[in-house]
Write an enzyme that holds these catalytic residues in place. Structure first.
Site, PDB file in Angstrom:
ATOM      1  N   SER A 263       2.268   2.414  -1.606  1.00 51.16           N
ATOM      2  CA  SER A 263       2.948   2.530  -0.319  1.00 51.16           C
ATOM      3  C   SER A 263       3.333   1.136   0.169  1.00 51.16           C
ATOM      4  O   SER A 263       2.608   0.171  -0.021  1.00 51.16           O
ATOM      5  CB  SER A 263       2.036   3.210   0.704  1.00 51.16           C
ATOM      6  OG  SER A 263       0.858   2.463   0.891  1.00 51.16           O
TER       7      SER A 263
ATOM      8  N   CYS B 299      -5.081  -0.910   8.900  1.00 49.84           N
ATOM      9  CA  CYS B 299      -4.571  -1.239  10.225  1.00 49.84           C
ATOM     10  C   CYS B 299      -5.712  -1.649  11.159  1.00 49.84           C
ATOM     11  O   CYS B 299      -6.821  -1.112  11.093  1.00 49.84           O
ATOM     12  CB  CYS B 299      -3.864  -0.024  10.803  1.00 49.84           C
ATOM     13  SG  CYS B 299      -2.915  -0.367  12.284  1.00 49.84           S
TER      14      CYS B 299
ATOM     15  N   LYS C 250      -6.931   4.937   1.618  1.00 50.16           N
ATOM     16  CA  LYS C 250      -6.596   3.671   0.952  1.00 50.16           C
ATOM     17  C   LYS C 250      -7.511   2.574   1.481  1.00 50.16           C
ATOM     18  O   LYS C 250      -7.495   2.259   2.675  1.00 50.16           O
ATOM     19  CB  LYS C 250      -5.128   3.300   1.188  1.00 50.16           C
ATOM     20  CG  LYS C 250      -4.682   2.099   0.337  1.00 50.16           C
ATOM     21  CD  LYS C 250      -3.174   1.924   0.367  1.00 50.16           C
ATOM     22  CE  LYS C 250      -2.734   0.853  -0.631  1.00 50.16           C
ATOM     23  NZ  LYS C 250      -1.259   0.731  -0.689  1.00 50.16           N
TER      24      LYS C 250
ATOM     25  N   ASN D  59      -5.847  -1.905  -1.363  1.00 43.21           N
ATOM     26  CA  ASN D  59      -4.720  -2.555  -0.693  1.00 43.21           C
ATOM     27  C   ASN D  59      -4.650  -4.037  -1.080  1.00 43.21           C
ATOM     28  O   ASN D  59      -5.318  -4.477  -2.006  1.00 43.21           O
ATOM     29  CB  ASN D  59      -4.905  -2.392   0.825  1.00 43.21           C
ATOM     30  CG  ASN D  59      -3.579  -2.320   1.564  1.00 43.21           C
ATOM     31  OD1 ASN D  59      -2.645  -3.035   1.232  1.00 43.21           O
ATOM     32  ND2 ASN D  59      -3.499  -1.461   2.559  1.00 43.21           N
TER      33      ASN D  59
ATOM     34  N   GLY E 217       0.121  -8.298  -6.529  1.00 41.05           N
ATOM     35  CA  GLY E 217       0.572  -8.758  -7.839  1.00 41.05           C
ATOM     36  C   GLY E 217      -0.588  -9.200  -8.708  1.00 41.05           C
ATOM     37  O   GLY E 217      -1.765  -8.975  -8.400  1.00 41.05           O
TER      38      GLY E 217
ATOM     39  N   GLY F 151      -1.768  -5.416  -8.950  1.00 40.62           N
ATOM     40  CA  GLY F 151      -1.408  -6.246 -10.093  1.00 40.62           C
ATOM     41  C   GLY F 151      -1.098  -5.481 -11.359  1.00 40.62           C
ATOM     42  O   GLY F 151      -1.324  -5.980 -12.457  1.00 40.62           O
TER      43      GLY F 151
ATOM     44  N   GLY G 172       3.181  -1.652  -7.272  1.00 39.10           N
ATOM     45  CA  GLY G 172       3.875  -2.183  -6.110  1.00 39.10           C
ATOM     46  C   GLY G 172       4.756  -3.361  -6.418  1.00 39.10           C
ATOM     47  O   GLY G 172       5.944  -3.219  -6.715  1.00 39.10           O
TER      48      GLY G 172
END
Lengths: 300, 270
Positions: free
Chosen positions: A25, A131, A165, A192, A216, A244, A265
């Site tokens: 996401s 969040c 998550k 995350n 990454g 990654g 991602g």
């Protein structure tokens, strides 16, 4: 199973992904449907929905750093009405499960968004717990067992599968994971981005928000460790590894650590076809070994 | 080499749709030329690039070891063969410029929405860092027999521009426009006066630094002339996924530049 057509489907609780590759996401858009057939992915995950209109952080929002990407986008959102009207339809009809990511700054906010999605044809909901919780001084939900449990429990009346998550910034991610599952999470996304910072040559922060989330290749060892720890702690809970992943070996590593699927991602920004290439490579890998994709997951 | 697209109104013109297919993959470099820090490169042309229009771009990156993770947005100058032209500013563009004929670069495109028709007598306002989009526009208009005047906003001559000075590079860039348009060099602090002396064009297309864009915006507003802004910001993904290539508009909201990058100049907050 046919020797030439491997079974790539992987069960994540009540949801069966077409294959183990889904977008992370926040790194995906339906516009990638102009580049490749989105139906080839294991599932689709729009950018995280938050309540109301949010502009997100000012620029600069993303930079290359430490061999990865550092972002502080701030989860911009046009709000629930625009999401249901404009965003959600673009993700439907691709013939693959749809997982909607939501986040909020209160547990009740999470619950309201999940309730909104109840009858919208969504296959599962990702609870993005990174969040800040405004009711707890701005501390991230995902850093605290009690806050994680409260957010998940607030949503548990929903019929929809809930995927929590988690954050690699948590001191004891296995404990957070256990709290999420005890509160009703059906699956876990591990994990995350890792909080980081980068400086410009003039000595000022590279991101307007000063700090951001590192993604990454540099985060893979961290999130792989997190995946392994959570899998050891919760052997019956499906895990989607994240962090990654750009090669077949990355996928195999996460599944060897206990993941049933992986979320990709940053690699999509570098090479947009990464995910579909990975699907092909997993298919070849499974075919050559006469196994199904679900067999790649190793659990103690 | 042909211009990027047929003229406005030409039935051969294909206005790219937001949902038009986008190519992503390796493309072979055919030719490469460098002068005054400006690299012009042509490629074998994937079918998706056969109908492109000024304003559209592609995300280009090197396949070499150590290349930056993110591609760089490049204006599409022409098709058949596909052509880009750029001045290199950092490691990403330096590595792209270092490519050799026969080498494969990774390209995703065409992306973005093009200019609306600008009418028979358009004015282009451009400075060095934005020349690609406007060069494509000038060439397309020339091919269609439409008149174009270019106000080329020069940089301080001693300012670095990649491996050369801005003075040298600006001169080279103006020479690239001259076959396709009348060109007037204008120092940045003289832009307002140059616009006042520019007559009354059918439309204005502008790509420059924010202060210059504000001057153009105010002039278009005062003279009631349609203006189009070619925006340029760092663009990590080019397709709207990262939500990072933002610019503030007058509605107070951030807008994604990749969803343009051509916007009505009146809408943008400079």
């Amino acid at each position: 199973m046919s020797a030439t057509v491997p079974d790539l489907a992987v069960p994540i609780g009540a949801v069966t992904l077409k294959n183990p590759i889904i977008p992370a996401s926040g790194t995906f858009a339906a516009s990638y449907g102009r580049v490749f057939d989105l139906g080839r992915l294991g599932g689709l995950v729009p950018k995280t929905l938050m309540p109301g209109y949010r502009p997100g952080h000012p620029p600069n929002r993303l930079t290359e750093a430490g061999g990865g990407l550092l972002n502080a986008v701030g989860i911009p959102s046009d709000g629930e009405e625009a999401f249901l009207r404009d965003t959600l339809p673009a993700y439907k009809g691709w013939g693959t499960p749809l997982i909607v990511s939501v986040s909020a700054d209160t547990a009740a906010g999470f619950a309201e968004l999940v309730a909104l999605l109840e009858d919208e044809g969504v296959d599962a909901v990702e609870l993005n717990l990174s969040c800040p919780n405004l009711e707890e001084g701005g501390k991230s939900f995902a850093l605290d067992t009690k806050m994680t449990a409260e957010a998940v429990a607030a949503c548990r009346s929903s019929k929809l599968p809930l995927w929590a998550k988690l954050s690699p910034n948590a001191e004891d991610i296995a404990a957070i994971a256990a709290a999420a599952v005890d509160a009703g999470a059906d699956a876990l996304i591990v994990a995350n981005t890792l909080t980081g910072m980068a400086m410009r040559r003039d000595g000022r922060p590279a991101l307007a928000n000063v700090t951001g989330g590192l993604s990454g290749a540099p985060v893979k060892p961290v999130n792989l460790r997190c995946t392994y720890q959570v899998a050891q702690k919760l052997p019956g809970t499906p895990i989607i590894g994240c962090g990654g992943i750009s090669t077949l070996q990355d996928v195999l590593d996460y599944m060897a650590a206990g993941a049933s699927a992986v979320a990709v991602g940053s690699a999509t920004f570098t090479r947009p076809l990464t995910m579909v290439n990975l699907v092909d490579e997993i298919a070849s890998h499974c075919t050559s070994r006469g196994i199904a994709a679900r067999d790649l997951t190793l659990r103690a | 080499m042909t211009a990027a697209a047929a003229a406005p109104g030409d039935t051969a013109r294909e206005t790219p749709r937001r949902g038009a297919p986008v190519f992503a993959g390796d493309v072979t470099v055919r030719t490469i030329a460098e002068a005054s820090g400006v690299t012009t490169m042509t490629f074998d042309t994937p079918p998706a690039f056969r109908h492109i229009s000024p304003g559209q771009f592609a995300m280009v990156s090197s396949n070499r070891d150590g290349a930056p993770l993110l591609a760089r947005p490049m204006s599409l100058i022409a098709t058949d063969p596909l052509e880009i032209s750029f001045g290199y500013q950092g490691e990403g563009t330096r590595l792209i410029a270092a490519a050799e004929p026969g080498e494969k670069l990774h390209i995703m495109g065409p992306l973005g929405l093009p200019f609306a028709p600008l009418g028979s007598d358009a004015l282009i306002v451009v400075e060095g860092a934005h020349f690609g989009t406007m060069l494509s526009l000038a060439r397309m208009r020339h091919a269609a027999g439409e008149a174009t005047h270019v106000l080329f906003v020069t940089r301080p001559p001693a300012q670095p521009a990649g491996p050369v000075t801005a003075g040298e590079q600006d001169a080279a860039l103006m020479a690239m426009f001259e076959p396709y348009a009348t060109v007037t060099a204008v120092p940045g602090d003289a832009l307002a006066g140059a616009l006042a002396a520019a007559g009354r064009p059918s439309a204005v297309a502008a790509g420059a630094f924010d202060h210059g864009m504000k001057i153009v915006q105010d002039w278009c507003d005062a003279e009631k002339i349609p203006g189009h802004a070619a925006l340029q910001v760092a663009m990590p993904c080019g397709i709207g996924a990262c939500k990072s290539c933002i610019k503030t508009f007058k509605d107070g909201r951030y807008h994604l530049v990749c969803e343009g990058p051509i916007f009505p100049i009146a809408e943008v907050a400079f």
